[in-house]
Design a protein around this motif. Sequence first.
Motif, PDB file in Angstrom:
ATOM      1  N   LYS A 299       0.830  -1.204   0.000  1.00 19.93           N
ATOM      2  CA  LYS A 299       0.000   0.000   0.000  1.00 19.93           C
ATOM      3  C   LYS A 299       0.870   1.261   0.000  1.00 19.93           C
ATOM      4  O   LYS A 299       0.628   2.202  -0.761  1.00 19.93           O
ATOM      5  N   LEU A 300       1.854   1.282   0.895  1.00 19.71           N
ATOM      6  CA  LEU A 300       2.676   2.480   1.016  1.00 19.71           C
ATOM      7  C   LEU A 300       3.473   2.724  -0.263  1.00 19.71           C
ATOM      8  O   LEU A 300       3.675   3.870  -0.680  1.00 19.71           O
ATOM      9  N   ALA A 301       3.904   1.628  -0.899  1.00 17.96           N
ATOM     10  CA  ALA A 301       4.613   1.775  -2.182  1.00 17.96           C
ATOM     11  C   ALA A 301       3.704   2.395  -3.232  1.00 17.96           C
ATOM     12  O   ALA A 301       4.135   3.265  -4.014  1.00 17.96           O
ATOM     13  N   ILE A 302       2.458   1.973  -3.272  1.00 19.25           N
ATOM     14  CA  ILE A 302       1.520   2.498  -4.264  1.00 19.25           C
ATOM     15  C   ILE A 302       1.186   3.955  -3.962  1.00 19.25           C
ATOM     16  O   ILE A 302       1.091   4.788  -4.872  1.00 19.25           O
ATOM     17  N   ILE A 303       1.000   4.284  -2.684  1.00 20.69           N
ATOM     18  CA  ILE A 303       0.756   5.669  -2.304  1.00 20.69           C
ATOM     19  C   ILE A 303       1.931   6.547  -2.724  1.00 20.69           C
ATOM     20  O   ILE A 303       1.767   7.627  -3.303  1.00 20.69           O
ATOM     21  N   THR A 304       3.132   6.057  -2.449  1.00 21.28           N
ATOM     22  CA  THR A 304       4.338   6.794  -2.825  1.00 21.28           C
ATOM     23  C   THR A 304       4.411   7.013  -4.327  1.00 21.28           C
ATOM     24  O   THR A 304       4.730   8.107  -4.800  1.00 21.28           O
ATOM     25  N   GLU A 305       4.097   5.969  -5.077  1.00 15.69           N
ATOM     26  CA  GLU A 305       4.158   6.089  -6.530  1.00 15.69           C
ATOM     27  C   GLU A 305       3.098   7.054  -7.050  1.00 15.69           C
ATOM     28  O   GLU A 305       3.332   7.782  -8.024  1.00 15.69           O
ATOM     29  N   GLY A 306       1.936   7.083  -6.392  1.00 14.07           N
ATOM     30  CA  GLY A 306       0.908   8.045  -6.776  1.00 14.07           C
ATOM     31  C   GLY A 306       1.364   9.476  -6.539  1.00 14.07           C
ATOM     32  O   GLY A 306       1.125  10.372  -7.362  1.00 14.07           O
TER      33      GLY A 306
END
Length: 341
Positions: A299-306
């Motif tokens: 989740k945190l990786a996806i948030i970061t990428e967003g």
Amino acid sequence: MPEELPGLDLDRLGAYLDEVAPGLVSGPLSGSVIAGGRSNLTYDVTDGTTSLVVRRPPLGHVLATAHDMGREFTVINALAPTAVPVPKAYVHCTDADVIGAEFYVMSKEKGLAIRRADELAPLGPERTADIAGRLVDTLADLHAVDPASVGLEEFGRPDGYLERQVRRWTKQAEASKSRELAGYEELRDYLGANVPASSDASIVHGDFRLDNALVDVEDGDRITAVLDWEMATLGDPLSDVALTIVYQEMGRNDSNNVVATATAAPGYPSVDEVLARYTARSGRDVSSIGFHLALGYFKLAIITEGIHYRFTQGQTVGAGFDRIGESTEPLIAAGLAAAKS
């Protein structure tokens, strides 16, 4: 003349509040962007006497189902009579013509959002441990709230929650993905193939961490408010516990560009201590935490990428976003390590 703020027209806001909440404010408004947010925009607004907080979505690219102002407003209102500390929710506006987006207004509560180790360390190890313990207790108290008792029985669909989480975050990854990410497919596939049986459902915050709470260091280190409820729903409480630990462990790494570093302060409890305190307070079995940790890192990786995507498009307000994209792959790697532990 009110100060101009990115994404918030103070004249229009003041006129709207005069109409829908007479007496809440009076006279011209001034304000500033509250630093620290990585997602929704948050503003400190005042008429010189009363201080309020305004929340609205980002200025540009918005992921589907994210940045839900109505969701935040609903859950804050519902939790007001419970043991979970929340601000007072005043107004929810769905008319984008007012300031250019849906928004809501809430009270400004006393306390600090502690983000850095050098803010927490001067309090000393004992107070640091106590604040962290109170944060864990607050999370357990949230998970103890019966959704039906506060009118949130329809707030989410707990059945199949974890499977939907994997699908949802994979979909959001594709919406923001602009480059190849090492390990992404492996972690995605692990999560899809290893979903455990859910524990009993509860209200979950979805982004629970120390800097999403206010701590009154002048009055017994009380937690005065839990903030940023945009991802709240009904689901598996262990997902909240795991994400809290993910933020904690990332915060101990002073080279990260993603999360607050307060958890690196002397006295902050270990993962085992956090799990033990949560278990003692909640009575829940945490033996499946490995999967939840892997999902939390994902989740945190996806948030970061967003956030990285929005930054490259010039759509993110504030400083400190130029290197955030460097953290996506290390987060994916940490997720894979948790999956194999």
